[in-house]
Scaffold this motif. Structure first.
Motif, PDB file in Angstrom:
ATOM      1  N   VAL A  52      38.038  41.438  41.917  1.00  0.00           N
ATOM      2  CA  VAL A  52      37.538  41.035  43.039  1.00  0.00           C
ATOM      3  C   VAL A  52      38.493  41.294  44.219  1.00  0.00           C
ATOM      4  CG1 VAL A  52      36.541  39.337  44.301  1.00  0.00           C
ATOM      5  CG2 VAL A  52      35.992  39.602  42.064  1.00  0.00           C
ATOM      6  N   LYS A  53      39.798  40.819  43.950  1.00  0.00           N
ATOM      7  CA  LYS A  53      40.937  40.928  45.061  1.00  0.00           C
ATOM      8  C   LYS A  53      41.001  42.253  45.561  1.00  0.00           C
ATOM      9  CE  LYS A  53      45.407  39.638  46.491  1.00  0.00           C
ATOM     10  NZ  LYS A  53      45.726  40.864  47.379  1.00  0.00           N
ATOM     11  N   ARG A  54      41.189  43.013  44.478  1.00  0.00           N
ATOM     12  CA  ARG A  54      41.459  44.737  44.872  1.00  0.00           C
ATOM     13  C   ARG A  54      40.449  45.225  45.775  1.00  0.00           C
ATOM     14  NH1 ARG A  54      43.230  44.761  39.591  1.00  0.00           N
ATOM     15  NH2 ARG A  54      41.396  45.319  38.836  1.00  0.00           N
ATOM     16  N   ARG A  55      38.907  44.941  45.317  1.00  0.00           N
ATOM     17  CA  ARG A  55      38.009  45.397  46.071  1.00  0.00           C
ATOM     18  C   ARG A  55      37.816  44.714  47.488  1.00  0.00           C
ATOM     19  NH1 ARG A  55      33.266  47.795  43.904  1.00  0.00           N
ATOM     20  NH2 ARG A  55      33.582  48.406  41.577  1.00  0.00           N
ATOM     21  N   VAL A  56      38.200  43.521  47.554  1.00  0.00           N
ATOM     22  CA  VAL A  56      38.254  43.001  49.102  1.00  0.00           C
ATOM     23  C   VAL A  56      39.234  43.448  49.884  1.00  0.00           C
ATOM     24  CG1 VAL A  56      38.743  40.780  50.150  1.00  0.00           C
ATOM     25  CG2 VAL A  56      37.171  40.960  48.412  1.00  0.00           C
ATOM     26  N   VAL A 106      29.452  37.941  40.063  1.00  0.00           N
ATOM     27  CA  VAL A 106      29.264  39.439  40.053  1.00  0.00           C
ATOM     28  C   VAL A 106      29.839  40.218  39.021  1.00  0.00           C
ATOM     29  CG1 VAL A 106      29.364  39.284  42.855  1.00  0.00           C
ATOM     30  CG2 VAL A 106      31.648  40.270  41.173  1.00  0.00           C
ATOM     31  N   GLY A 107      30.229  39.586  38.143  1.00  0.00           N
ATOM     32  CA  GLY A 107      30.878  40.157  36.597  1.00  0.00           C
ATOM     33  C   GLY A 107      32.025  40.800  36.836  1.00  0.00           C
ATOM     34  N   LEU A 108      33.378  40.450  37.456  1.00  0.00           N
ATOM     35  CA  LEU A 108      34.361  40.867  37.379  1.00  0.00           C
ATOM     36  C   LEU A 108      35.416  39.948  37.432  1.00  0.00           C
ATOM     37  CD1 LEU A 108      34.150  43.293  40.672  1.00  0.00           C
ATOM     38  CD2 LEU A 108      34.090  43.984  38.148  1.00  0.00           C
ATOM     39  N   SER A 109      36.747  40.483  37.035  1.00  0.00           N
ATOM     40  CA  SER A 109      37.777  39.357  37.316  1.00  0.00           C
ATOM     41  C   SER A 109      38.478  39.144  38.325  1.00  0.00           C
ATOM     42  CB  SER A 109      38.864  39.983  36.131  1.00  0.00           C
ATOM     43  OG  SER A 109      39.450  41.155  36.913  1.00  0.00           O
ATOM     44  N   ALA A 110      38.987  37.951  38.644  1.00  0.00           N
ATOM     45  CA  ALA A 110      39.465  37.779  40.111  1.00  0.00           C
ATOM     46  C   ALA A 110      40.374  38.727  40.654  1.00  0.00           C
ATOM     47  CB  ALA A 110      40.409  36.301  39.919  1.00  0.00           C
ATOM     48  N   PRO A 111      41.305  39.471  39.863  1.00  0.00           N
ATOM     49  CA  PRO A 111      42.142  40.501  40.325  1.00  0.00           C
ATOM     50  C   PRO A 111      41.524  41.735  41.085  1.00  0.00           C
ATOM     51  CG  PRO A 111      43.127  39.496  38.543  1.00  0.00           C
ATOM     52  CD  PRO A 111      41.694  38.948  38.400  1.00  0.00           C
TER      53      PRO A 111
END
Length: 159
Positions: free
Chosen positions: A36-40, A29-34
């Protein structure tokens, strides 16, 4: 609650495989792992993501028969009465109130025809049930486990 297009893509990726790493989803999706974690985490806090689970082939647990039972209920039966009544049956894997003649539809998994018939008779005997109508599933044609209409499509709220 409305999800952004990016959040929808993250949720879709998790719905397809909840074991995917945040780094893998981020690369898609074009984001860093951190990020993505924040969004989840935010989606969980907001209630958009209600949990993570595993999907098991029913046959692996001995459930070889699938049927749908339409419930025609006595007057003044509330959806909560139906939910409470059906929740006692482990064979009922989903249930919904519906439009049309029936009041609700229950999806039932059973080990064999005798088991299905027994469950059907027990449900038909519930005090809130006036009558039932059932059909057996021959071949599942399409199963989706997320709320998405199809990959790349947005729901009616997102149009």
């Amino acid at each position: 609650m409305h999800l952004s297009e990016l959040d929808e893509r993250i949720v879709r990726a998790l719905a397809e495989d909840a074991r995917r790493s945040y780094a893998d989803i981020g690369a898609e999706v074009g984001l860093s792992a951190p990020a993505v974690k924040r969004r989840v985490d935010r989606l969980r806090e907001q209630g958009a993501i209600t949990g993570f689970t595993v999907r098991i082939a029913p046959a692996a647990l001995g459930w070889r028969i699938e049927g749908l039972i339409e419930l025609y209920c006595r007057s003044k039966t509330s959806p909560e009465d139906i939910r409470r009544g059906l929740s006692r049956y482990p064979e009922v894997v989903s249930a919904s109130t519906v439009t049309g003649e029936a009041d609700a539809v229950a999806q039932v998994l059973a080990a064999d025809m005798h088991h299905f018939e027994t469950v059907l008779e027990r449900i038909a005997g519930e005090p809130f049930v006036e009558r039932t109508k059932s059909v057996l599933v021959l071949s599942p044609l399409l199963r989706r486990f997320s709320a998405d209409a199809a990959p790349g499509e947005r729901g009616p709220e997102g149009r």
